[in-house]
Design a protein around this motif. Sequence first.
Motif, mmCIF file in Angstrom:
data_model
loop_
_atom_site.group_PDB
_atom_site.id
_atom_site.type_symbol
_atom_site.label_atom_id
_atom_site.label_comp_id
_atom_site.label_asym_id
_atom_site.label_seq_id
_atom_site.Cartn_x
_atom_site.Cartn_y
_atom_site.Cartn_z
ATOM 1 N N UNK A 211 0.832 -1.211 0.000
ATOM 2 C CA UNK A 211 0.000 0.000 0.000
ATOM 3 C C UNK A 211 0.861 1.254 0.000
ATOM 4 N N UNK A 212 1.951 1.230 0.759
ATOM 5 C CA UNK A 212 2.846 2.389 0.794
ATOM 6 C C UNK A 212 3.527 2.596 -0.555
ATOM 7 N N UNK A 213 3.949 1.511 -1.181
ATOM 8 C CA UNK A 213 4.623 1.617 -2.476
ATOM 9 C C UNK A 213 3.707 2.243 -3.532
ATOM 10 N N UNK A 214 2.422 1.980 -3.426
ATOM 11 C CA UNK A 214 1.471 2.563 -4.373
ATOM 12 C C UNK A 214 1.378 4.080 -4.235
ATOM 13 N N UNK B 93 2.517 10.446 -5.280
ATOM 14 C CA UNK B 93 3.103 11.581 -4.562
ATOM 15 C C UNK B 93 4.125 12.321 -5.413
ATOM 16 N N UNK B 94 4.889 11.592 -6.201
ATOM 17 C CA UNK B 94 5.953 12.219 -6.989
ATOM 18 C C UNK B 94 5.449 13.235 -7.993
ATOM 19 N N UNK B 95 4.194 13.140 -8.403
ATOM 20 C CA UNK B 95 3.654 14.104 -9.365
ATOM 21 C C UNK B 95 2.830 15.208 -8.686
ATOM 22 N N UNK B 96 2.787 15.211 -7.376
ATOM 23 C CA UNK B 96 2.055 16.251 -6.662
ATOM 24 C C UNK B 96 2.809 17.582 -6.773
ATOM 25 N N UNK B 97 2.091 18.691 -6.883
ATOM 26 C CA UNK B 97 2.760 19.993 -6.955
ATOM 27 C C UNK B 97 3.655 20.208 -5.728
ATOM 28 N N UNK C 97 6.380 18.526 -4.954
ATOM 29 C CA UNK C 97 7.168 17.356 -4.559
ATOM 30 C C UNK C 97 8.485 17.376 -5.318
ATOM 31 N N UNK C 98 9.592 17.412 -4.589
ATOM 32 C CA UNK C 98 10.919 17.391 -5.195
ATOM 33 C C UNK C 98 11.474 15.973 -5.256
ATOM 34 N N UNK C 99 11.159 15.176 -4.240
ATOM 35 C CA UNK C 99 11.516 13.753 -4.252
ATOM 36 C C UNK C 99 10.680 13.032 -3.207
ATOM 37 N N UNK C 100 10.467 11.744 -3.452
ATOM 38 C CA UNK C 100 9.616 10.936 -2.575
ATOM 39 C C UNK C 100 10.087 9.501 -2.721
ATOM 40 N N UNK C 101 10.722 8.972 -1.695
ATOM 41 C CA UNK C 101 11.309 7.638 -1.751
ATOM 42 C C UNK C 101 10.817 6.787 -0.591
ATOM 43 N N UNK C 102 10.679 5.501 -0.854
ATOM 44 C CA UNK C 102 10.296 4.534 0.168
ATOM 45 C C UNK C 102 11.387 3.474 0.244
ATOM 46 N N UNK C 103 11.870 3.215 1.463
ATOM 47 C CA UNK C 103 12.917 2.225 1.694
ATOM 48 C C UNK C 103 12.454 1.269 2.785
ATOM 49 N N UNK C 104 12.714 -0.033 2.583
ATOM 50 C CA UNK C 104 12.356 -1.031 3.584
ATOM 51 C C UNK C 104 13.623 -1.613 4.196
ATOM 52 N N UNK C 105 13.592 -1.844 5.491
ATOM 53 C CA UNK C 105 14.702 -2.449 6.201
ATOM 54 C C UNK C 105 15.012 -3.829 5.637
ATOM 55 N N UNK C 106 16.287 -4.123 5.498
ATOM 56 C CA UNK C 106 16.719 -5.445 5.042
ATOM 57 C C UNK C 106 16.516 -6.475 6.142
ATOM 58 N N UNK D 291 11.539 -6.814 7.987
ATOM 59 C CA UNK D 291 10.445 -6.603 7.038
ATOM 60 C C UNK D 291 9.300 -5.821 7.686
ATOM 61 N N UNK D 292 8.741 -4.920 6.914
ATOM 62 C CA UNK D 292 7.647 -4.113 7.429
ATOM 63 C C UNK D 292 8.086 -2.850 8.138
ATOM 64 N N UNK D 293 9.373 -2.648 8.299
ATOM 65 C CA UNK D 293 9.904 -1.393 8.845
ATOM 66 C C UNK D 293 10.394 -0.571 7.660
ATOM 67 N N UNK D 294 9.754 0.571 7.446
ATOM 68 C CA UNK D 294 10.084 1.388 6.283
ATOM 69 C C UNK D 294 10.416 2.812 6.692
ATOM 70 N N UNK D 295 11.101 3.468 5.770
ATOM 71 C CA UNK D 295 11.432 4.880 5.928
ATOM 72 C C UNK D 295 11.046 5.582 4.632
ATOM 73 N N UNK D 296 10.251 6.621 4.765
ATOM 74 C CA UNK D 296 9.973 7.521 3.648
ATOM 75 C C UNK D 296 10.946 8.687 3.753
ATOM 76 N N UNK D 297 11.625 9.012 2.657
ATOM 77 C CA UNK D 297 12.434 10.225 2.554
ATOM 78 C C UNK D 297 11.736 11.113 1.544
ATOM 79 N N UNK D 298 11.314 12.275 1.998
ATOM 80 C CA UNK D 298 10.565 13.176 1.121
ATOM 81 C C UNK D 298 11.205 14.557 1.144
ATOM 82 N N UNK D 299 11.193 15.224 -0.001
ATOM 83 C CA UNK D 299 11.612 16.627 -0.091
ATOM 84 C C UNK D 299 10.488 17.376 -0.798
ATOM 85 N N UNK D 300 10.036 18.437 -0.143
ATOM 86 C CA UNK D 300 8.947 19.258 -0.668
ATOM 87 C C UNK D 300 9.434 20.690 -0.816
ATOM 88 N N UNK D 301 8.915 21.384 -1.804
ATOM 89 C CA UNK D 301 9.291 22.780 -2.040
ATOM 90 C C UNK D 301 9.090 23.612 -0.776
#
Length: 97
Positions: free
Chosen positions: A24-27, A32-36, A38-47, A50-60
């Motif tokens: 659901x998060x990956x979707x 989000x990346x095409x939202x006005x 939004x400079x970057x929007x990334x999702x990372x999952x712990x190796x 499992x199920x522990x994720x980090x979103x890194x986002x940059x917004x104007x």
Amino acid sequence: MSSPLVVVALVQAKPGHETALVKAQAELVAIARVQPGCLSYELHESISEPGKVVFFERWRDRVSWERHMRSPHMDAFRANAGHLIGAFELLHLHQVA
């Protein structure tokens, strides 16, 4: 001009819901990346967790991020997958170096 808003969201799925929550998060990423503003929007999952994720986002700016958070796609995510979240931490940051 102010620096971009950096958002880091740390999320842990409830036990047994790791795969469904990450899916659901990956979707959200492509939407989000095409939202006005939004400079970057990334999702990372712990190796190792499992199920522990980090979103890194940059917004104007904060206004752009707030608009994203009030958007229909975020409302749908919260309605459909919000109950899968076990722990959540949100950091608002600005780059200093």
